[in-house]
Design an enzyme around this catalytic site. Structure first.
Site, short mmCIF file in Angstrom:
data_model
loop_
_atom_site.label_atom_id
_atom_site.label_comp_id
_atom_site.label_asym_id
_atom_site.label_seq_id
_atom_site.Cartn_x
_atom_site.Cartn_y
_atom_site.Cartn_z
N ASP A 18 47.80 24.16 43.59
CA ASP A 18 49.01 24.97 43.50
C ASP A 18 49.38 25.61 44.83
OD1 ASP A 18 49.30 24.48 40.73
OD2 ASP A 18 47.87 26.05 40.26
N ARG A 98 41.28 39.05 39.44
CA ARG A 98 42.68 39.09 39.85
C ARG A 98 43.14 40.46 40.36
NH1 ARG A 98 41.70 34.40 40.70
NH2 ARG A 98 42.63 32.70 39.50
N ASP A 127 47.27 34.82 34.51
CA ASP A 127 47.08 35.34 35.87
C ASP A 127 48.36 35.86 36.50
OD1 ASP A 127 44.37 35.04 35.96
OD2 ASP A 127 44.40 33.09 36.94
N SER A 179 41.85 22.02 36.16
CA SER A 179 42.24 23.31 36.72
C SER A 179 41.01 24.20 36.68
CB SER A 179 43.38 23.91 35.89
OG SER A 179 43.70 25.20 36.38
#
Length: 405
Positions: A18, A98, A127, A179
């Site tokens: 990404d 995060r 996220d 992922s």
């Protein structure tokens, strides 16, 4: 802020699929803006290798690598572990990382005078919420760019097409395109064959697991270990004084070799959809079990039960990106109070994916063998009679009333 006014963007950069293609996409779609890549080191180890060269080659003007490992452990992992916070069996490995990374992103964005912060989170995931709520806390007026909510790319296969068209090198291919999210606490796997809930995870396939082995491949002999805690914080492993981070890293090694901490789960995401993933959390699983074991002798009944109820709320706050909120901080203060006497030693036995309790000791233990024994003790069993009569009085009265009717 109009797109043309954005001159400098700070990007949360991992070097994965990404974020690798977001650098050229930002420059194409935001007037050839300067892109500053920021990678938060939360223990992803080898994933940081060659990151600067890749970021610069892809079009970034510079790369910051922030060492957040100690902060991540001491200010996010340990408080969550002390709370006993678990979200549907998930030990919150991505959820805790995060807000820690986002805090670092904002610090660099303010330092660099950036116009916006960008991230590579999808519009389906959790996220995006975790990053953006943390950014709003530290920089409420900062523009946030989320390419997955803007571009026409619809899948990871189309991302790979874009990368190939823009000469962006990738460590993955279309067959290994899981992922993943990795840090010193866990590794998550999503996508490919895991999207079909009828498929068994490929635990025995070489290269699938990275932090652990399948229980089938674990040693035939059990491994004993001890963990010491002081006020709920791990302080020693096998009688060796270590930092919490060092203990987690060593437990990852020991637990991983013994097939500990594998979780296959269909979880309820924040936005409502169900998602299937496989998690590897060897050290964290051991630490949670050891801490819970010690609490069982150190906490009184009412405190333990209330803490268990609030742990669900704590886990939901962390999972839903609400780390920097008054309620999460208030619950953390409650947890710290409960941990004042959670001090002692726990012994565990690891065997082929299992964690077996093997002994617990604490100077604050509320367990009294003299009271609990089936043998002769100081406990007066006749005391129970009066208690039962009073405790059962409402039931007796209700039955008498019902009987008259």
């Amino acid at each position: 802020m109009p797109n043309d006014d954005i001159k400098k963007v700070v990007l949360a950069y991992s070097g994965g699929l990404d974020t690798s293609i977001i650098i050229p996409w930002l420059k194409e779609n935001y007037n050839n803006c300067e892109v500053i890549a920021v990678s938060g080191n939360v223990g992803q180890a080898d994933e940081l290798e060659g990151l600067e060269e890749k970021a610069l080659k892809t079009g970034a003007s510079k790369l910051y690598v922030l060492d957040l490992t100690d902060e991540y452990v001491n200010e996010y992992i340990i408080p969550t572990m002390k709370a006993g916070a678990v979200y549907e069996d998930y030990l919150l490995g991505t959820s805790t990382a995060r807000p820690c990374i986002a805090k670092g992103l904002v610090e660099i964005a303010l330092k660099e005078g950036a116009d916006a912060i960008a991230h590579g989170c999808t519009g389906k995931g959790n996220d995006q919420v975790r990053f953006e709520l943390a950014i709003k806390h530290f920089a409420p007026n900062m523009k946030i760019i989320a390419p997955w909510r803007e571009w026409t790319i619809q899948s990871r296969e189309e991302e790979i097409d874009y990368a190939e068209a823009h000469n962006v090198s990738l460590k993955i291919n279309r067959e290994t395109n899981y992922s993943k999210d990795k840090n010193l606490w866990h590794l998550s796997h999503e996508g490919l064959d895991l999207e079909d809930t009828g498929n068994e995870p490929l635990y025995e396939k070489p290269g699938f697991l990275e932090m652990s082995v399948s229980p089938l491949d674990a040693p035939d002999e059990p491994l004993y270990l001890t963990i010491d805690f002081e006020q709920g914080i791990p302080t020693a492993l096998n009688d060796e004084k270590l930092s919490a981070k060092e203990i987690i890293l060593k437990l990852n090694e020991l637990g991983g070799k013994n097939g500990i901490g594998l979780l296959d789960i269909v979880e309820n995401r924040l936005i409502g959809m169900k998602c299937r993933g496989v998690y590897e959390t060897p050290g964290g699983t051991i630490l949670y079990k050891a801490h819970e074991y010690l609490e069982s002798v150190c906490l009184d009944k009412m405190t333990m039960h209330e803490k268990q109820k609030l742990a669900v709320t704590y886990a939901e706050l962390v999972y839903n990106g609400q780390w920097f909120t008054p309620l999460r901080e208030a619950l953390a203060a409650f947890v710290d109070k409960t941990q004042e006497k959670v001090t002692g030693k726990v012994r565990l036995k690891l065997y082929k994916g299992n964690i077996i309790k093997a002994g617990v000791w604490s100077e604050y233990s509320l367990y009294s063998e003299n009271i609990a024994t089936f043998g002769k003790s100081d406990y007066n069993q006749k005391d129970a009679e009066g208690f039962i009569n009073l405790y059962g009085l409402p039931i007796k009265v209700q039955a008498m009333v019902d009987g008259k009717k």
